[in-house]
Enzyme design. Structure first.
Site, PDB file in Angstrom:
ATOM      1  N   TYR A 199       0.726  -1.149  -0.131  1.00 39.51           N
ATOM      2  CA  TYR A 199      -0.053   0.065  -0.050  1.00 39.51           C
ATOM      3  C   TYR A 199       0.894   1.277  -0.236  1.00 39.51           C
ATOM      4  CZ  TYR A 199      -3.152   3.897   1.157  1.00 39.51           C
ATOM      5  OH  TYR A 199      -3.775   4.941   1.342  1.00 39.51           O
ATOM      6  N   GLU A 247      -3.811   7.498  -4.094  1.00 37.19           N
ATOM      7  CA  GLU A 247      -3.515   5.886  -3.462  1.00 37.19           C
ATOM      8  C   GLU A 247      -3.157   5.111  -4.527  1.00 37.19           C
ATOM      9  OE1 GLU A 247      -6.023   4.836   0.121  1.00 37.19           O
ATOM     10  OE2 GLU A 247      -6.750   3.671  -1.605  1.00 37.19           O
TER      11      GLU A 247
END
Ligand code: GDP
Ligand code: MN
Length: 381
Positions: free
Chosen positions: A101, A189
């Site tokens: 992530y 993101e």
């Protein structure tokens, strides 16, 4: 404004971040020809503005172009978390060794952007924060200096990334941060950023939220707005230049001025109520704008009472009063309302409302208390 995955991927790719080869399609046969162009295994991904599409069945692998067509037919006919799918992204399938992530957002407390990385990619970051917060690493970025290389290396080390991938990771982190700042984004993101079978880092998913208030200086981003995906009340509000944010309560509020709107919400809560929305009709709103705003408030079925709090400055009280009556002619409703009007042309505004038998209040406290009890009464019947 949220961007679709395929749009965010295009932006990330302009900043040097590797993305899978692929293209967006609106029909199953188009998806088939994209799969043909790509050759080999593909992944067909629903383009809806919500996370967790994988779990919801909105992401499927296909081995052949005809399988891609079949899968696209199914995905285009489904709803992902209540949202209809109008487009799919057909990407070359990747072999995943590890999922990471990486994201940037604003940390309002620190008054700075913050970059977050985790070795636990592929699941929502809120989930990681909840169940294994020790796997989540963050760095605060000094806006004037930007992301420093050592900071990106610190993240690489923290997530225990293999040494030979550090240089690539640092490039991706810098690309992501630059994309974030240059787009005036509030979120950028990559989840997951994957290590592929052949040892490369690629962005398998991309998410971006752009600050609506900065769109005036990003024509190319403003054009990416997907009108189909926008909720009707938000679309309507934007058309009339109203600032509208839906909330979870049951008291609709129509107020002129953002500060007054915040104060109104506070006072509603003070008397035990819950606001259903934030709505600023702005200065100088005419009757048509007021009517549109009321329509938006009443389109929310949670609303059990409406509170108008208007301070007449450039906005004239009589205009507002006329707008309310005009709106009530258009939308038939049994939702009770209370109006507090003060300032320019107050007397005329009051007279108009009195003639129409509208309930009025002399002060904000009185208006809020009335609204709260009106809403409670409706709940109890
Ligand atoms: P989200 O569920 O909306 O966040 O959608 P993602 O694009 O993140 O996809 C969810 C999951 O699907 C990923 O975490 C992967 O595990 C899987 N996935 C997505 N693309 C591929 C692919 O090309 N190959 C494989 N094997 N899995 C994929
Ligand atoms: Mn994802």
């Amino acid at each position: 404004m949220k961007l679709h995955e395929y749009q965010a991927k295009q932006i990330f790719s302009q900043y040097g971040i590797a993305i899978p080869r692929g293209r967006v399609a609106s029909t199953a046969s188009e998806a088939k020809s994209v799969a043909q162009e790509l050759g080999g295994r593909v992944v067909v991904k629903s383009q809806v503005l919500v996370g967790g599409r994988g779990k919801a069945g909105g992401i499927r692998l296909a081995n052949t172009p005809s399988e891609a067509e079949e899968v696209a037919t199914q995905i285009l006919a489904m709803q992902v978390k209540g949202l209809p799918v109008r487009k799919v992204l057909v990407d070359e399938a990747a072999t995943i060794v590890e999922e990471i992530y990486l994201g940037v957002t604003n940390d309002r407390g620190a008054r700075s952007p913050v970059m977050i990385a985790s070795s636990e990619g592929g699941i929502e970051i809120e989930e990681v924060a909840r169940i294994m917060p020790e796997r989540l690493f963050r760095i605060t970025i000094e806006p004037l200096l930007g992301l420093r290389e050592y900071q990106a290396r610190y993240l690489a080390a923290s997530i225990e990334l293999r040494r030979e991938l550090w240089r690539e990771f640092v490039g991706i982190a810098q690309g992501l941060y630059t994309a974030y700042t240059e787009s005036d984004a509030t979120l950028a993101e990559i989840n997951p950023l994957v290590i592929t079978g052949d040892g490369r880092l690629i962005a398998l998913d991309a998410k971006m939220v752009v600050d609506d208030n900065a769109l005036f200086r990003h024509a190319e981003l403003a054009e990416m707005r997907d009108f189909d995906e926008e909720a009707p009340p938000e679309r309507e509000a934007r058309k009339y230049g109203l600032s509208y944010v839906k909330l979870d309560g049951d008291i609709g509020c129509m107020v002129n001025g953002a500060g007054l709107a915040m104060a109104t919400m506070d006072v509603i809560k003070l008397f035990g109520g819950e606001p259903a929305n934030f709505l600023d009709i702005g200065g100088g709103a005419g009757a048509d704008k007021v009517a549109a705003a009321l329509g938006i408030i009443l389109s929310d079925s949670n609303v059990q009472a409406v509170l108008f709090n208007i301070f007449g400055g450039i906005t004239r009280c009589d205009e507002v009063a006329r707008g309310i009556l005009m709106a009530l002619k258009e939308v038939s409703t049994d939702v009770p309302m209370v109006v507090r009007l003060t300032g320019t042309n107050e007397a005329e505004g009051q007279r108009i409302l009195a003639e129409a038998d509208m309930l009025t209040a002399g002060s904000l406290s009185e208006a809020a208390q009335t609204a709260v009890s009106l809403a409670n009464e409706r709940h109890s019947v």
